[in-house]
Structure formats: C-alpha cells, structure tokens
Scaffold this motif. Structure first.
Motif, PDB file in Angstrom:
ATOM      1  N   VAL A   1       0.995  -1.170  -0.335  1.00  0.00           N
ATOM      2  CA  VAL A   1       0.510   0.080   0.205  1.00  0.00           C
ATOM      3  C   VAL A   1       0.686   1.484   0.351  1.00  0.00           C
ATOM      4  O   VAL A   1       0.538   2.187  -0.334  1.00  0.00           O
ATOM      5  N   LEU A   2       1.760   1.043   1.257  1.00  0.00           N
ATOM      6  CA  LEU A   2       2.974   2.715   0.614  1.00  0.00           C
ATOM      7  C   LEU A   2       3.607   3.284   0.162  1.00  0.00           C
ATOM      8  O   LEU A   2       4.550   3.474  -0.226  1.00  0.00           O
TER       9      LEU A   2
ATOM     10  N   ASP B   1      11.874   4.347  -3.191  1.00  0.00           N
ATOM     11  CA  ASP B   1      10.615   5.212  -4.293  1.00  0.00           C
ATOM     12  C   ASP B   1      10.030   6.480  -3.352  1.00  0.00           C
ATOM     13  O   ASP B   1       9.854   6.298  -2.948  1.00  0.00           O
ATOM     14  N   PRO B   2      11.083   7.533  -4.685  1.00  0.00           N
ATOM     15  CA  PRO B   2      10.181   8.486  -4.301  1.00  0.00           C
ATOM     16  C   PRO B   2       9.137   9.234  -4.930  1.00  0.00           C
ATOM     17  O   PRO B   2       8.122  10.103  -3.876  1.00  0.00           O
ATOM     18  N   SER B   3       8.442   8.622  -5.827  1.00  0.00           N
ATOM     19  CA  SER B   3       7.205   8.458  -6.023  1.00  0.00           C
ATOM     20  C   SER B   3       6.058   7.420  -4.670  1.00  0.00           C
ATOM     21  O   SER B   3       5.216   7.280  -5.439  1.00  0.00           O
ATOM     22  N   SER B   4       6.638   6.974  -3.864  1.00  0.00           N
ATOM     23  CA  SER B   4       5.638   6.749  -3.339  1.00  0.00           C
ATOM     24  C   SER B   4       5.146   6.827  -1.578  1.00  0.00           C
ATOM     25  O   SER B   4       5.831   8.650  -2.078  1.00  0.00           O
ATOM     26  N   VAL B   5       4.460   6.364  -1.490  1.00  0.00           N
ATOM     27  CA  VAL B   5       3.631   7.567   0.164  1.00  0.00           C
ATOM     28  C   VAL B   5       4.991   7.666   1.255  1.00  0.00           C
ATOM     29  O   VAL B   5       4.928   9.065   1.560  1.00  0.00           O
TER      30      VAL B   5
END
Length: 62
Positions: free
Chosen positions: A50-51, A56-60
């Motif tokens: 989910v997160l 990953d800079p684009s992840s929550v």
C-alpha cells in the motif's frame, strides 16, 4: 497499563486471554488459543504494497 499500550476496547480481550492462559497453565495444560488469522508478517507485506518502498521517491512513504 499505560493508555498508550491499551485502551478500553483492548483491555477486555487482554484480561480474558490472560485469565484463560493463567487457568490453563496453573492446571498444567497449554492454553487453547486459536491461531491468529493474520500474522505480523502479513501486515508488513500489506503495508509495503500500500505505501510502497522508502527507496522509491514516488511512493507514499518515500
């Protein structure tokens, strides 16, 4: 018990499990708790899905 670790909703099941475990062990038996349907590893996998990943800079979470 500190209010951060427990609240009114969690104290009932906690005390019930504690008493059941004590009664069983004091009789020389193992408590008959049912296996949990979800383990911590299941939650960790779900949370990662989910997160996303911290790398990953684009992840929550990134």
């Amino acid at each position: 018990m500190h209010h951060i670790a427990a609240d009114g909703e969690s104290l009932g099941p906690f005390v019930s499990d504690l008493v059941a475990g004590y009664v069983a062990r004091s009789s020389g038996e193992a408590p008959g708790f049912a296996p949990l349907s979800v383990q911590f590893a299941d939650f960790a996998i779900w949370q990662h899905e989910v997160l996303g990943s911290p790398d990953d800079p684009s992840s929550v979470i990134g």
